[in-house]
Design an enzyme around this catalytic site. Structure first.
Site, short mmCIF file in Angstrom:
data_model
loop_
_atom_site.label_atom_id
_atom_site.label_comp_id
_atom_site.label_asym_id
_atom_site.label_seq_id
_atom_site.Cartn_x
_atom_site.Cartn_y
_atom_site.Cartn_z
N GLU A 136 -19.35 -39.71 -26.11
CA GLU A 136 -19.00 -40.76 -25.14
C GLU A 136 -19.38 -42.17 -25.61
O GLU A 136 -20.01 -42.93 -24.86
CB GLU A 136 -19.66 -40.45 -23.79
CG GLU A 136 -19.27 -39.08 -23.25
CD GLU A 136 -19.99 -38.70 -21.95
OE1 GLU A 136 -20.75 -39.52 -21.41
OE2 GLU A 136 -19.76 -37.58 -21.47
N ASN A 189 -17.02 -36.65 -29.56
CA ASN A 189 -16.66 -36.00 -28.30
C ASN A 189 -16.56 -37.05 -27.20
O ASN A 189 -17.37 -37.98 -27.15
CB ASN A 189 -17.79 -35.01 -27.97
CG ASN A 189 -17.46 -34.03 -26.89
OD1 ASN A 189 -16.40 -33.39 -26.90
ND2 ASN A 189 -18.37 -33.88 -25.92
N HIS A 202 -12.78 -32.48 -18.18
CA HIS A 202 -13.25 -32.21 -16.80
C HIS A 202 -12.11 -32.66 -15.88
O HIS A 202 -11.86 -33.86 -15.73
CB HIS A 202 -14.52 -33.00 -16.50
CG HIS A 202 -15.68 -32.57 -17.35
ND1 HIS A 202 -16.29 -31.34 -17.20
CD2 HIS A 202 -16.34 -33.19 -18.36
CE1 HIS A 202 -17.28 -31.23 -18.08
NE2 HIS A 202 -17.32 -32.33 -18.79
N GLU A 236 -15.29 -29.14 -22.93
CA GLU A 236 -16.05 -29.05 -21.66
C GLU A 236 -15.11 -28.78 -20.50
O GLU A 236 -15.22 -29.40 -19.44
CB GLU A 236 -16.84 -30.35 -21.41
CG GLU A 236 -17.77 -30.73 -22.54
CD GLU A 236 -18.64 -31.97 -22.26
OE1 GLU A 236 -18.71 -32.40 -21.09
OE2 GLU A 236 -19.23 -32.48 -23.22
N ASP A 285 -13.31 -27.74 -17.30
CA ASP A 285 -13.46 -27.15 -15.96
C ASP A 285 -12.46 -27.83 -15.04
O ASP A 285 -11.97 -28.92 -15.33
CB ASP A 285 -14.90 -27.20 -15.41
CG ASP A 285 -15.55 -28.57 -15.42
OD1 ASP A 285 -14.83 -29.59 -15.48
OD2 ASP A 285 -16.80 -28.62 -15.35
O1 9MR Z 1 -23.66 -30.25 -17.26
C1 9MR Z 1 -24.66 -31.17 -17.65
C2 9MR Z 1 -25.65 -31.38 -16.51
O2 9MR Z 1 -26.34 -30.17 -16.25
C3 9MR Z 1 -26.63 -32.47 -16.88
O3 9MR Z 1 -27.47 -32.75 -15.77
C4 9MR Z 1 -25.91 -33.74 -17.31
C5 9MR Z 1 -26.87 -34.81 -17.78
O4 9MR Z 1 -27.50 -34.44 -18.97
O5 9MR Z 1 -25.00 -33.44 -18.35
C6 9MR Z 1 -24.03 -32.49 -18.01
O6 9MR Z 1 -23.16 -32.30 -19.10
C7 9MR Z 1 -22.40 -33.43 -19.50
C8 9MR Z 1 -22.24 -33.37 -20.99
O7 9MR Z 1 -23.49 -33.31 -21.61
C9 9MR Z 1 -21.44 -34.55 -21.52
N1 9MR Z 1 -20.17 -34.66 -20.84
C10 9MR Z 1 -20.23 -34.66 -19.39
C11 9MR Z 1 -20.99 -33.44 -18.89
C12 9MR Z 1 -21.00 -33.40 -17.38
O8 9MR Z 1 -21.69 -34.50 -16.90
#
Ligand code: 9MR
Length: 355
Positions: free
Chosen positions: A158, A202, A238, A268, A270
């Site tokens: 990101e 990513n 997402h 990722e 969903d």
């Molecule tokens: O699913 C992840 C969640 O449990 C965490 O609290 C959050 C912060 O670290 O990150 C979520 O995963 C993210 C991923 O690392 C990067 N892309 C977005 C995902 C959803 O927020």
């Protein structure tokens, strides 16, 4: 109460084994998703959190269906780095060993992310050179520790803003302290630490052709021209059930990155649903899942699809999007949803040779 319902209740009351049998009967049968995906040389993955692995439903479902495991939070720098020279490895060590035991390939997530800066580092008030020295040491240490065991790393996560430009110092600690100086070197450091690991950039909001993915495309092209060792691009994906992507655009987008000689993964995936899902919504969700998997199966160069969670009870969605949920392939009882069968069907179709 109707006589039928009463007799069913009596059966379950006096013969609890019948309940187990009924659940067993609802469980999916072989071939499972990973068996089908393997025929396309496609990895099918799930992300998991350490806590989720305490859950018997997850422990049963995930290794049966998925052959790739993304460590959802436990390899993020804020989780791993406790201070200079201090690392927390207990959770990722456990998760990686568990995945390996079940023949899953491991995806490392992530090395550089503005949302996961160790809190001590933020407070340390370091200069650019010192921040980069930390990052180099961190990457060498963590990637080196799991050398040969983590097959792919999201090196950068990101780093772009909504318009496809590199984030500025307002939203990213890395940009604030290092300018653009943190973009190229992490790939070189990761390559040096584990020459065989596949190195990814990513991001979210980049699955279709749009301003942000145009920016990503331009960035990646520039990095390649400068011999930066980058192997792949991850589209997070997402998606909201109400606003699916234009799949023609996804396919076109995927193809242009692959044409640069890169692999593409949906990292990722969903599909969140608002409220208690109706049969129509579940059907629509299934179509959206199928859309992604059809592209994955048909496009040489798409090497993996990862679901962001093994089943609805361990999804991040309800915690992040108020009133949303039901985003994954298995429901609260770990039973397969229409989306599961749609993915299965997409994977079962037209085998591609040499993929
Ligand atoms: O699913 C992840 C969640 O449990 C965490 O609290 C959050 C912060 O670290 O990150 C979520 O995963 C993210 C991923 O690392 C990067 N892309 C977005 C995902 C959803 O927020």
């Amino acid at each position: 109460m109707s006589r039928i319902i009463r007799s069913v209740l009596i059966v379950f009351l006096f013969f609890p084994g019948a309940l187990a049998f009924a659940q067993e009967a609802a469980a999916p049968a072989a071939p499972f998703l990973r068996d089908l995906a393997a025929e396309h040389n496609l990895l099918i993955g799930t992300s998991l959190q350490r806590g989720g692995l305490n859950n018997p439903g997850v422990r049963k479902t995930a290794p049966r269906e998925f052959d790739s495991l993304t460590i959802e939070n436990e390899l993020k720098p804020a989780s791993v780095s406790g201070g200079p020279g201090s690392y927390f490895y207990i959770a990722p060590d456990y998760m990686i060993a568990w995945g390996e035991e079940h023949g899953m390939k491991i995806r490392g997530h992530t090395l550089v992310w503005h949302n996961s800066v160790p809190s001590w580092l933020k407070k340390a008030n370091l200069k650019k050179d010192q921040v980069l020295a930390f990052l180099q040491d961190y990457i060498a240490t963590v990637v080196g520790r799991y050398k040969g065991r983590i097959y792919a790393w999201d090196v950068l996560n990101e780093v772009l803003d909504e318009k496809g430009r590199l984030r500025d110092g307002k939203t990213s600690f890395w940009a604030e302290t290092c300018g653009d100086g943190y973009i190229e070197e992490p790939f070189r450091w990761a390559r040096a630490a584990d020459p065989k690991a596949r190195l990814f950039i990513n991001d979210y909001g980049v699955a279709v052709v749009n301003a942000k993915s145009n920016g990503l495309y331009a960035l990646v092209k520039k990095l390649l021209a400068r011999q930066v060792p980058i192997d792949g691009v991850g589209f997070q994906c997402h998606v909201a059930e109400k606003s699916p992507p234009n799949f023609k655009s996804v396919a076109e987008n995927v193809r242009r990155f692959i044409a640069l000689g890169l692999e593409v993964q949906f990292t990722e995936l969903d599909v969140r649903i608002q409220g208690e899902p109706t049969p129509e919504q579940l059907k629509h969700q299934a179509e959206i899942y199928a859309g992604f998997f059809e592209i994955a199966v048909l496009t040489r160069g798409v090497t993996g699809v990862t679901l962001w969670g093994a089943a609805d009870p361990v999804s991040w969605i309800p915690g992040a999007y108020n009133g949303f949920g039901s985003a994954l392939l298995f429901d609260d009882e770990y039973n397969p949803k229409p989306a599961y069968f749609a993915v299965k069907e997409a994977l079962g179709r037209g085998r591609l040779k040499n993929k």
